[in-house]
Design a protein around this motif. Structure first.
Motif, PDB file in Angstrom:
ATOM      1  N   PRO A  25      12.098  -2.579  -3.727  1.00  0.00           N
ATOM      2  CA  PRO A  25      10.931  -1.814  -3.267  1.00  0.00           C
ATOM      3  C   PRO A  25      10.589  -2.031  -1.796  1.00  0.00           C
ATOM      4  N   LEU A  26      11.042  -3.160  -1.238  1.00  0.00           N
ATOM      5  CA  LEU A  26      10.692  -3.477   0.147  1.00  0.00           C
ATOM      6  C   LEU A  26      11.803  -3.150   1.145  1.00  0.00           C
ATOM      7  N   MET A  34      10.546   1.106   1.049  1.00  0.00           N
ATOM      8  CA  MET A  34      10.825   2.199   0.124  1.00  0.00           C
ATOM      9  C   MET A  34       9.627   2.567  -0.737  1.00  0.00           C
ATOM     10  N   VAL A  35       8.941   1.567  -1.298  1.00  0.00           N
ATOM     11  CA  VAL A  35       7.832   1.840  -2.217  1.00  0.00           C
ATOM     12  C   VAL A  35       6.669   2.544  -1.515  1.00  0.00           C
ATOM     13  N   VAL A  36       6.537   2.326  -0.223  1.00  0.00           N
ATOM     14  CA  VAL A  36       5.487   3.015   0.545  1.00  0.00           C
ATOM     15  C   VAL A  36       5.798   4.506   0.627  1.00  0.00           C
ATOM     16  N   TRP A  37       7.075   4.845   0.837  1.00  0.00           N
ATOM     17  CA  TRP A  37       7.467   6.257   0.836  1.00  0.00           C
ATOM     18  C   TRP A  37       7.147   6.912  -0.510  1.00  0.00           C
ATOM     19  N   VAL A  38       7.415   6.176  -1.605  1.00  0.00           N
ATOM     20  CA  VAL A  38       7.134   6.713  -2.942  1.00  0.00           C
ATOM     21  C   VAL A  38       5.635   6.969  -3.099  1.00  0.00           C
ATOM     22  N   ALA A  39       4.822   6.017  -2.671  1.00  0.00           N
ATOM     23  CA  ALA A  39       3.366   6.176  -2.776  1.00  0.00           C
ATOM     24  C   ALA A  39       2.880   7.364  -1.960  1.00  0.00           C
ATOM     25  N   GLU A  40       3.449   7.558  -0.788  1.00  0.00           N
ATOM     26  CA  GLU A  40       3.052   8.690   0.053  1.00  0.00           C
ATOM     27  C   GLU A  40       3.419  10.024  -0.603  1.00  0.00           C
ATOM     28  N   ARG A  41       4.605  10.093  -1.188  1.00  0.00           N
ATOM     29  CA  ARG A  41       5.015  11.307  -1.901  1.00  0.00           C
ATOM     30  C   ARG A  41       4.074  11.571  -3.078  1.00  0.00           C
ATOM     31  N   ARG A  58       4.428  -9.992  -2.401  1.00  0.00           N
ATOM     32  CA  ARG A  58       5.018  -9.381  -1.202  1.00  0.00           C
ATOM     33  C   ARG A  58       4.937  -7.857  -1.266  1.00  0.00           C
ATOM     34  N   ILE A  59       5.152  -7.315  -2.448  1.00  0.00           N
ATOM     35  CA  ILE A  59       5.053  -5.863  -2.623  1.00  0.00           C
ATOM     36  C   ILE A  59       3.606  -5.423  -2.495  1.00  0.00           C
ATOM     37  N   LEU A  60       2.704  -6.183  -3.109  1.00  0.00           N
ATOM     38  CA  LEU A  60       1.279  -5.850  -3.029  1.00  0.00           C
ATOM     39  C   LEU A  60       0.810  -5.835  -1.578  1.00  0.00           C
ATOM     40  N   HIS A  68      -2.445   1.741   0.790  1.00  0.00           N
ATOM     41  CA  HIS A  68      -2.295   2.195  -0.592  1.00  0.00           C
ATOM     42  C   HIS A  68      -2.869   1.165  -1.562  1.00  0.00           C
ATOM     43  N   GLN A  69      -3.117   1.629  -2.782  1.00  0.00           N
ATOM     44  CA  GLN A  69      -3.723   0.783  -3.797  1.00  0.00           C
ATOM     45  C   GLN A  69      -2.646   0.107  -4.644  1.00  0.00           C
ATOM     46  N   GLY A  70      -2.808  -1.190  -4.864  1.00  0.00           N
ATOM     47  CA  GLY A  70      -1.852  -1.928  -5.690  1.00  0.00           C
ATOM     48  C   GLY A  70      -2.568  -2.813  -6.687  1.00  0.00           C
ATOM     49  N   VAL A  71      -1.863  -3.144  -7.774  1.00  0.00           N
ATOM     50  CA  VAL A  71      -2.415  -4.012  -8.815  1.00  0.00           C
ATOM     51  C   VAL A  71      -1.351  -5.032  -9.207  1.00  0.00           C
ATOM     52  N   MET A  72      -1.750  -6.288  -9.280  1.00  0.00           N
ATOM     53  CA  MET A  72      -0.844  -7.323  -9.778  1.00  0.00           C
ATOM     54  C   MET A  72      -0.859  -7.286 -11.299  1.00  0.00           C
TER      55      MET A  72
END
Length: 255
Positions: A25-26, A34-41, A58-60, A68-72
């Motif tokens: 994801p990072l 990568m995961v930021v692109w997914v969140a933006e899409r 690290r992902i959070l 963006h919003q994240g949850v552990m």
């Protein structure tokens, strides 16, 4: 008649561990994880909320850095669906809420596909889940066990998912190994929409033998007698990132 777009949420499961691409994801794509692109899409879909569900700080931190919003979530979930169920509980989303699962390794996913799956579930009251597929037009994909196939009933619900070539054109293949033009062969696209109340039920459902044999989590739902509505998309979605070759391709596209 065009169906109205329902209100829905998006959850993006993103684990750090990956056998082929550790820390997937990072991984950097055009200057962003990568995961930021997914969140933006996903945000482009008009979802009421987009939440990245992860088991790694690290992902959070990376997600929050880009607003963006994240949850552990718990580190020991058996599947992404279980992780999404935990988010729905933590967020106290209502039982009738529609929640779309977007994979964290799909940086090229189209927002329209997310909306399509949410709308399909909203329009099918008998279904507890919805997903998508698109037509298979060549025998290489049809025979490839890494390409998951789905067969539909008359109402557009899934009859079965398999890595095997289904439906098998017995008579046509007896003559030559070419796909008949009218064969209703569909490739399953790994995006799901759920009703929140079903996610709670899913957490209590025992894995099925066919799920374990095929290594396809969605077969648990069919095994227990629930319906999965399937949208037939006219365009094949962009590939996700599973290998270094996939990553190189996406990086070139983003450039």
């Amino acid at each position: 008649m065009k169906l109205s777009t329902p209100e829905f949420y998006v959850v993006i499961p993103a684990r750090y561990a990956s056998t082929r691409l550790p820390g997937k994801p990072l991984l950097d794509i055009a200057g962003k994880p990568m995961v930021v692109w997914v969140a933006e899409r996903a945000k482009q879909s008009g979802a009421k909320a987009v939440v990245v569900a992860t088991d790694d700080t690290r992902i959070l931190e990376a997600i929050q850095q880009y607003g963006h919003q994240g949850v552990m979530t718990k580190p020991n979930h058996a599947s992404g669906t279980d992780r999404i169920a935990e988010v729905a509980l933590l967020k106290n989303w209502p039982d009738d809420a529609i929640i779309v699962n977007v994979q964290g390794d799909e940086p090229l996913i189209e927002a329209s596909l997310i909306v399509e799956v949410a709308t399909t579930l909203s329009a099918n009251s008998e279904a507890v889940m919805a997903t998508a597929c698109h037509a298979i037009t060549n025998k290489v994909d049809f025979l490839n066990p890494n390409v998951v196939k789905v067969v539909l009933d008359a109402k557009g619900n899934a009859l079965y998912f398999s890595r095997a070539p289904i439906p098998y054109p017995r008579d046509a293949f007896a003559i030559e190994l070419e796909l008949p033009l009218n064969l209703p062969a569909y490739r399953h696209v790994g995006i799901y929409a759920y009703r929140a109340r079903f996610l709670k039920q899913y957490a209590t459902m025992q894995p099925s033998e066919i799920e374990q044999i095929e290594c396809l989590e969605q077969l648990r739902v069919l095994h227990h007698g629930y319906k999965i509505a399937v949208s037939i998309s006219h365009n094949a979605p962009a590939a996700g990132v599973d290998t270094q070759e996939d990553l190189d391709y996406v990086r070139n596209v983003m450039r």
